[in-house]
Design a protein around this motif. Structure first.
Motif, PDB file in Angstrom:
ATOM      1  N   VAL A 225       0.657  -1.094  -0.200  1.00  0.00           N
ATOM      2  CA  VAL A 225      -0.232   0.079  -0.122  1.00  0.00           C
ATOM      3  C   VAL A 225       1.019   1.565  -0.020  1.00  0.00           C
ATOM      4  N   PHE A 226       0.615   1.889  -1.261  1.00  0.00           N
ATOM      5  CA  PHE A 226       1.442   3.326  -1.086  1.00  0.00           C
ATOM      6  C   PHE A 226       0.640   4.382  -0.368  1.00  0.00           C
ATOM      7  N   ASP A 227       1.689   4.981   0.105  1.00  0.00           N
ATOM      8  CA  ASP A 227       0.713   6.450   1.049  1.00  0.00           C
ATOM      9  C   ASP A 227       1.056   7.838  -0.624  1.00  0.00           C
ATOM     10  N   ALA A 228       0.075   8.011  -0.942  1.00  0.00           N
ATOM     11  CA  ALA A 228      -0.704   8.694  -1.585  1.00  0.00           C
ATOM     12  C   ALA A 228       0.663   9.532  -2.430  1.00  0.00           C
ATOM     13  N   GLN A 229       0.915  10.380  -1.618  1.00  0.00           N
ATOM     14  CA  GLN A 229       2.328  11.164  -1.395  1.00  0.00           C
ATOM     15  C   GLN A 229       3.697  10.664  -1.431  1.00  0.00           C
TER      16      GLN A 229
ATOM     17  N   TYR B  29       3.047  -0.835   4.351  1.00  0.00           N
ATOM     18  CA  TYR B  29       2.696  -0.250   3.802  1.00  0.00           C
ATOM     19  C   TYR B  29       3.928   1.169   3.842  1.00  0.00           C
ATOM     20  N   LEU B  30       3.982   2.014   2.368  1.00  0.00           N
ATOM     21  CA  LEU B  30       5.208   2.254   2.313  1.00  0.00           C
ATOM     22  C   LEU B  30       4.722   3.916   1.968  1.00  0.00           C
ATOM     23  N   ALA B  31       5.587   5.034   3.038  1.00  0.00           N
ATOM     24  CA  ALA B  31       5.314   6.799   3.393  1.00  0.00           C
ATOM     25  C   ALA B  31       6.791   7.061   3.154  1.00  0.00           C
ATOM     26  N   ASP B  32       6.460   8.122   3.672  1.00  0.00           N
ATOM     27  CA  ASP B  32       7.440   8.601   3.183  1.00  0.00           C
ATOM     28  C   ASP B  32       7.852   9.592   5.241  1.00  0.00           C
ATOM     29  N   GLY B  33       9.047   9.593   6.169  1.00  0.00           N
ATOM     30  CA  GLY B  33       9.443  10.352   7.385  1.00  0.00           C
ATOM     31  C   GLY B  33       8.416  11.064   7.612  1.00  0.00           C
ATOM     32  N   VAL B  34       9.880  12.374   6.565  1.00  0.00           N
ATOM     33  CA  VAL B  34       8.981  13.872   6.473  1.00  0.00           C
ATOM     34  C   VAL B  34       9.100  14.236   5.023  1.00  0.00           C
ATOM     35  N   TYR B  35       7.641  14.431   4.894  1.00  0.00           N
ATOM     36  CA  TYR B  35       7.378  14.944   3.345  1.00  0.00           C
ATOM     37  C   TYR B  35       8.785  15.661   2.349  1.00  0.00           C
ATOM     38  N   SER B  36       8.666  15.325   1.422  1.00  0.00           N
ATOM     39  CA  SER B  36       9.336  16.751   1.101  1.00  0.00           C
ATOM     40  C   SER B  36       9.254  18.073  -0.169  1.00  0.00           C
TER      41      SER B  36
ATOM     42  N   LEU C 204       4.510  15.698   8.345  1.00  0.00           N
ATOM     43  CA  LEU C 204       6.167  14.102   8.895  1.00  0.00           C
ATOM     44  C   LEU C 204       4.374  13.699   8.703  1.00  0.00           C
ATOM     45  N   ALA C 205       4.763  11.665   9.077  1.00  0.00           N
ATOM     46  CA  ALA C 205       3.896  10.958   8.393  1.00  0.00           C
ATOM     47  C   ALA C 205       3.072  10.329  10.262  1.00  0.00           C
ATOM     48  N   PRO C 206       2.084  10.092  10.259  1.00  0.00           N
ATOM     49  CA  PRO C 206       1.819   9.755  11.134  1.00  0.00           C
ATOM     50  C   PRO C 206       2.593   9.177  12.286  1.00  0.00           C
TER      51      PRO C 206
END
Length: 411
Positions: free
Chosen positions: A129-133, A179-186, A191-193
């Motif tokens: 599952v990819f986070d949309a961003q 689940y694939l996400a960023d820790g801090v979105y560029s 920040l990720a929850p």
């Protein structure tokens, strides 16, 4: 949803407009760089476009380390690590293990790190599952995963409820759910929850996290862990990718793994780990010197200096009513304008006044959320922060003003 052809046309149109306005694909004209300013069109501009958050790229110790590595090992070590690695590689991975609190595999770039890790970590019986961003470099691995039979889905950005429903549904038919996400979105700097994700890990044994924390490491957390590893270092179902650019001021990436066994599997089976060229000796030397600084008391001082600038910028932006995408404590501040053409006008006016920023537009952000992305570093003076906010206040029209939303902070 747009077709690939429609997306390509829209991207080309927006990039062409930004190129014509002199906002992208520029070359710095400086003979030497100071980190604080950049010369464009014959004029010095305040540089709010650098991701060298801790200012280490100009540190004399890192420069010396690069020179010493060249003198000892040459300009390159031309061998795949599958055969033979330069002497500094094991030194660097040991130091990074201390920094990040895990078993570290160093890769030539973050993008190649994702391509090394994910096809090995994720199996054909898994779901992803990819986070949309999540960063494009992570999303680019989706075709590899799909080709091996992995189920691939997307969920809305940081939507924990939707994510949990996906975990419960996919978990009935799949061995593991990643689940694939960023820790801090560029782009937006949010920040990720992470506390909510930690709770999901506790509730769902099938859940695994793969977090790209490239914009979080260094400036945040003990030894520069970054927000993800500050909470989840050593967790058996968490893998973190960390850039050695940005705060680290070197090159390559660190894939932080929960076990030596997983590190060995990635090194033996990951395509880029076998076939890609290595990080070359000068930047291996720089990375070693940077890791030593990260393990020293000095890092906390640099982090405090940066945090003072972040907090000042956020406070002044909020007082001015500028439409911050969020008010998380991160060095990325995104002022949301809306339409790409309106955002471009603001970026042009800022550049004319002597303030260089990043125009944030499609495909880096959704087309309706175009804006001005600024990045803060320790090179900036407090007066530079004030000048940036005053310039934004003059040029962001009142019709775009809105209250910011707080979404998290560094642990």
């Amino acid at each position: 949803m747009r077709s690939a052809e429609e997306t390509s046309r829209l991207t080309e149109a927006m990039m062409s407009a930004a190129l014509d306005a002199g906002l992208v694909m520029r070359s710095a004209e400086d003979e030497t760089l100071d980190g604080r300013t950049v010369r464009l069109d014959g004029r010095q501009r305040l540089n709010f476009g650098s991701c060298g958050y801790l200012g280490l790229e100009l540190d004399s110790r890192l420069r010396t380390a690069a020179c010493e590595a060249v003198m000892r090992y040459g300009t390159q070590f031309s061998s795949s690590r599958a055969y033979l690695e330069a002497p500094l590689y094991p030194v660097l991975e040991q130091l990074l293990g201390e920094v990040f609190g895990g078993h570290v595999l160093v890769t030539p770039s973050t993008t190649l790190g994702h391509q090394t890790a994910l096809p090995v970590l994720v199996g054909g019986n898994d779901a992803v599952v990819f986070d949309a961003q999540v960063h494009h470099s992570v999303q680019a691995v989706a075709p590899y995963l799909h080709a091996q039979g992995t189920t691939v889905e997307f969920v809305a950005h940081s939507d924990i409820s939707q994510l949990e429903r996906a975990i419960e549904r996919l978990g009935r038919a799949h061995r593991r759910v990643w689940y694939l996400a960023d820790g801090v979105y560029s782009m937006f700097g949010d920040l990720a929850p992470l506390p909510a994700l930690t709770a999901l890990l506790d509730r769902h044994e099938q859940l695994h996290l793969y977090m790209d924390d490239s914009h979080g490491v260094g400036w945040c957390g003990r030894h520069g862990h970054g927000p993800t590893l500050d909470l989840l270092a050593g967790h058996e179902r968490v893998v973190v990718a960390a850039s050695l650019n940005k705060s680290f001021a070197a090159a390559g990436a660190a894939i932080v793994l929960p076990s030596a066994r997983l590190k060995s599997r990635l090194r033996m089976l990951g395509g880029p780990a076998i076939f890609s060229g290595p990080i070359q000796p000068p930047l291996l030397g720089v990375a070693v010197a940077s890791a030593e600084i990260h393990l020293s008391p000095e890092l906390a001082e640099r982090q405090a200096t940066l945090r003072e600038r972040i907090e000042l910028c956020t406070r002044l932006m909020r007082e001015s009513g500028l439409p911050l995408a969020n008010a998380a404590v991160s060095p990325i501040r995104h002022v949301t304008i809306g339409r790409p053409a309106d955002a471009q006008k603001v970026a042009e006016r800022l550049l004319y006044e002597g303030v260089y920023t990043n125009l944030a537009t499609f495909p880096a952000v959704p087309a309706r959320l175009a804006g001005i992305r600024t990045t803060i570093t320790v090179h900036h003076r407090l007066s530079d922060i004030s000048e940036l906010v005053r310039a934004l206040d003059r040029h962001v029209p009142a019709e775009f003003r809105s209250a910011p939303q707080a979404v998290g902070s560094c642990v």
